[in-house]
Scaffold this active site. Structure first.
Site, mmCIF file in Angstrom:
data_model
loop_
_atom_site.group_PDB
_atom_site.id
_atom_site.type_symbol
_atom_site.label_atom_id
_atom_site.label_comp_id
_atom_site.label_asym_id
_atom_site.label_seq_id
_atom_site.Cartn_x
_atom_site.Cartn_y
_atom_site.Cartn_z
ATOM 1 C CG ASP A 74 -9.770 -0.716 6.497
ATOM 2 O OD1 ASP A 74 -9.625 -1.949 6.603
ATOM 3 O OD2 ASP A 74 -9.386 0.101 7.352
ATOM 4 C CB CYS A 96 -6.387 -6.014 5.592
ATOM 5 S SG CYS A 96 -7.088 -6.610 7.146
ATOM 6 N NE ARG A 97 -6.792 -1.145 3.305
ATOM 7 C CZ ARG A 97 -6.993 0.130 3.613
ATOM 8 N NH1 ARG A 97 -7.681 0.903 2.801
ATOM 9 N NH2 ARG A 97 -6.491 0.626 4.719
ATOM 10 C CB SER A 98 -0.103 -2.903 2.159
ATOM 11 O OG SER A 98 0.089 -3.028 3.537
ATOM 12 C CG ASN A 110 2.264 -3.913 6.570
ATOM 13 O OD1 ASN A 110 3.365 -4.169 7.053
ATOM 14 N ND2 ASN A 110 1.928 -4.312 5.362
ATOM 15 C CB CYS A 131 -2.922 -0.494 3.683
ATOM 16 S SG CYS A 131 -2.425 -1.907 4.685
HETATM 17 P P1 4NP Z 1 -5.311 -2.501 6.516
HETATM 18 O O1 4NP Z 1 -6.604 -2.709 7.425
HETATM 19 O O2 4NP Z 1 -4.986 -1.022 6.564
HETATM 20 O O3 4NP Z 1 -5.788 -2.930 5.160
HETATM 21 O O4 4NP Z 1 -4.234 -3.378 7.090
HETATM 22 C C1 4NP Z 1 -6.689 -2.253 8.753
HETATM 23 C C2 4NP Z 1 -6.254 -3.050 9.775
HETATM 24 C C3 4NP Z 1 -6.352 -2.611 11.086
HETATM 25 C C4 4NP Z 1 -6.884 -1.369 11.359
HETATM 26 C C5 4NP Z 1 -7.317 -0.576 10.332
HETATM 27 C C6 4NP Z 1 -7.210 -1.003 9.016
HETATM 28 N N1 4NP Z 1 -7.009 -0.930 12.687
HETATM 29 O O5 4NP Z 1 -7.516 0.183 12.912
HETATM 30 O O6 4NP Z 1 -6.596 -1.640 13.606
#
Ligand code: 4NP
Length: 158
Positions: free
Chosen positions: A125, A13-15, A11, A8
């Site tokens: 997200d 939340c989702r992955s 790295n 994702c």
């Molecule tokens: P992820 O979520 O891609 O599912 O880990 C996010 C976590 C942090 C950010 C964006 C998406 N960020 O912009 O900091």
């Protein structure tokens, strides 16, 4: 060994959740020795950090412990992994753009391709949204991971 990488943006939340959900499924089916399962982000924003505390809380309610630390996706991952599972269209573009020759393109899949219940293309997200978003992500990932594991079992005659 079947090597699976979930990807994702951050790295955190989702992955990491996909990694945790898929590891639990594989373990339930007694297949853990056949798999190496990891996750990575296309950005370096959160490198070294554990999964988001909100995500960890929602996962642990489903008996899934998220223990990964964020790392950035790199070109070596194209060689090391058999399946590169991305969460949204932006991740897909980012990953594919690192494979200039196109030789690894067939290893890259959208996670939701394997979902039976969810009609959307992207795993949304949850980072900037409310509490409900984290549960929704886990619902989508549980469904998609189930479909994905069935596909792998067919592909690899497990
Ligand atoms: P992820 O979520 O891609 O599912 O880990 C996010 C976590 C942090 C950010 C964006 C998406 N960020 O912009 O900091």
């Amino acid at each position: 060994m079947i090597n699976v990488l979930f990807v994702c943006l951050g790295n955190i939340c989702r992955s990491p959740s996909a990694e945790g959900v898929f590891k639990a499924l594989v373990k339930d089916e007694g297949l853990d020795e056949k798999f190496f399962i990891d996750s990575a982000g296309t950005s370096a924003y959160h490198v070294g950090e554990p999964a988001d505390s909100r995500m960890r809380k929602h996962a642990s309610r489903r008996n899934i412990q998220l223990t990964s630390r964020s790392r950035k996706f790199g070109r070596a991952d194209f060689v090391k992994f058999d399946y590169i599972m991305v969460m949204d269209g932006g991740n897909y573009e980012d990953v594919i753009s690192m494979d200039r020759s196109g030789e690894y393109q067939e290893k890259v899949f959208m996670m939701t391709e394997f979902s039976a219940l969810y009609a959307g293309r992207d795993v949304p997200d949850p980072y900037y949204g409310g509490d409900a978003g984290f549960g929704e992500v886990l619902d989508i990932l549980e469904d998609s991971c189930r479909g994905f594991l069935e596909e792998i079992k067919r592909d690899n005659e497990l």
